[in-house]
Design an enzyme around this catalytic site. Structure first.
Site, PDB file in Angstrom:
ATOM      1  N   GLY A   1     -47.414  10.910  17.111  1.00  0.00           N
ATOM      2  CA  GLY A   1     -48.118   9.993  16.234  1.00  0.00           C
ATOM      3  C   GLY A   1     -47.574  10.154  14.829  1.00  0.00           C
ATOM      4  O   GLY A   1     -47.031  11.209  14.491  1.00  0.00           O
ATOM      5  N   THR A   2     -47.703   9.127  14.030  1.00  0.00           N
ATOM      6  CA  THR A   2     -47.045   9.198  12.726  1.00  0.00           C
ATOM      7  C   THR A   2     -48.008   9.172  11.547  1.00  0.00           C
ATOM      8  O   THR A   2     -48.542  10.203  11.186  1.00  0.00           O
ATOM      9  CB  THR A   2     -45.979   8.104  12.615  1.00  0.00           C
ATOM     10  OG1 THR A   2     -46.522   6.852  13.042  1.00  0.00           O
ATOM     11  CG2 THR A   2     -44.797   8.415  13.508  1.00  0.00           C
ATOM     12  N   THR A   3     -48.292   8.024  10.940  1.00  0.00           N
ATOM     13  CA  THR A   3     -48.890   8.034   9.602  1.00  0.00           C
ATOM     14  C   THR A   3     -50.393   7.746   9.583  1.00  0.00           C
ATOM     15  O   THR A   3     -50.853   6.760  10.162  1.00  0.00           O
ATOM     16  CB  THR A   3     -48.159   7.025   8.702  1.00  0.00           C
ATOM     17  OG1 THR A   3     -46.756   7.282   8.769  1.00  0.00           O
ATOM     18  CG2 THR A   3     -48.619   7.142   7.261  1.00  0.00           C
TER      19      THR A   3
END
Length: 294
Positions: free
Chosen positions: A65-67
């Protein structure tokens, strides 16, 4: 003070569990009775190398997952996240849920190894519910932040193999002196260190640098909920513009950022109708400006 309780006994009279400080922690109960169910123990361990058979680093073998961004506003706090998960240089998923309500007055967003992070946040929600049922009261916000720090620290072994989890916790502090500024944001590092974010906004994940740069210009601590939500979505748009691992609004597929707001009335998932409308408006405005921010 919690009253003393007798120990539980099995049919043969063997003492199985003593009611005490550890009973109010579901995580500690699992660690003592079924440690294989803890998120940090549900991965294979490599003894000599962090590379898989195909030469990929272990951190690239699982979706990430990123931001995630968080903002406080007058009377509350919100948490928002993009929807993309990456696996190395590939897009593993376009519609991952990264923002979770963990109890009535708190929520957590995830960045890092998606599978472990999702399990950790779900276990954290069970931890809070379990504590409230056993003790009869909710944990304070500081207590919640400390519990999550302990759980992140428990994942250190996996983090050393490249499977790190970095959550972002937000909540409404019922013990705050000023209700207008009761929203709180706590960030963590991979070893479980917790940090109070007092600037009023924060971001974690691969696009966090760009998201925070955007928020630095548009954030106002006295904004209302709608303005804060727009700022969060706009910062995610800016992060996606420069970070390939962050997904921007996908108008073709109808995929938009997710968000949770928390006020004195409790935690609420922002409707997709609201986030999609704001995202479309931001995209339209940026299109008119040739892709530049206002």
């Amino acid at each position: 003070m919690t009253a003393d309780r007798p120990a539980l006994r099995t049919g043969d009279g063997e003492t199985r569990l003593s009611f005490g400080s550890n009973l109010s922690s579901f995580t500690e109960y699992l660690r003592g009775h079924a440690p294989e169910l803890l998120p940090e123990n549900r991965i294979g361990h490599r003894s000599h190398s962090t590379r898989g058979g195909d030469g990929m680093e272990s951190g690239d073998l699982a979706p990430h997952g990123t931001t995630i961004v968080a903002l406080t506003y007058k009377g509350g706090v919100l948490l928002a996240g993009d929807r993309r998960a990456t696996q190395g240089n590939l897009i593993a998923s376009r519609d991952v849920e990264k923002v979770y309500v963990t109890d009535e007055y708190s929520a957590a967003g995830i960045a890092g190894t998606a599978g472990i992070a999702i399990e950790l946040v779900r276990l954290f929600a069970v931890e809070l519910e379990h504590y409230e049922k056993i003790e009869g009261v909710q944990l304070t916000f500081d207590g919640k932040a400390n519990r999550l720090a302990s759980m992140v620290r428990g994942n250190l072994g996996a983090a050393m193999q490249g499977l790190a989890v970095v959550p972002l916790l937000v909540g409404y502090d019922l013990d705050a002196d000023d209700e207008a500024h009761a929203g709180r944001i706590v960030s963590y590092d991979v070893v479980g260190g917790r940090y109070e974010e007092r600037a009023g906004y924060h971001a974690v994940g691969s696009g966090s640098l760009f998201a925070k740069s955007a928020l630095k210009k548009i954030y106002s601590p006295d904004s209302d909920e709608e303005t804060a939500l727009r700022a969060a979505i706009e910062s995610l748009y800016d992060a996606a513009d420069d970070d390939s691992a962050t997904g921007g609004p996908d108008l073709t597929r109808g995929i938009y950022p997710t968000a949770v707001t928390i006020t004195q009335a409790g935690a609420v998932h922002v409707s997709e109708e609201t986030t999609s409308e704001l995202a479309r408006r931001i995209v339209a405005e940026r299109t008119e400006e040739g892709g530049s921010a206002r």
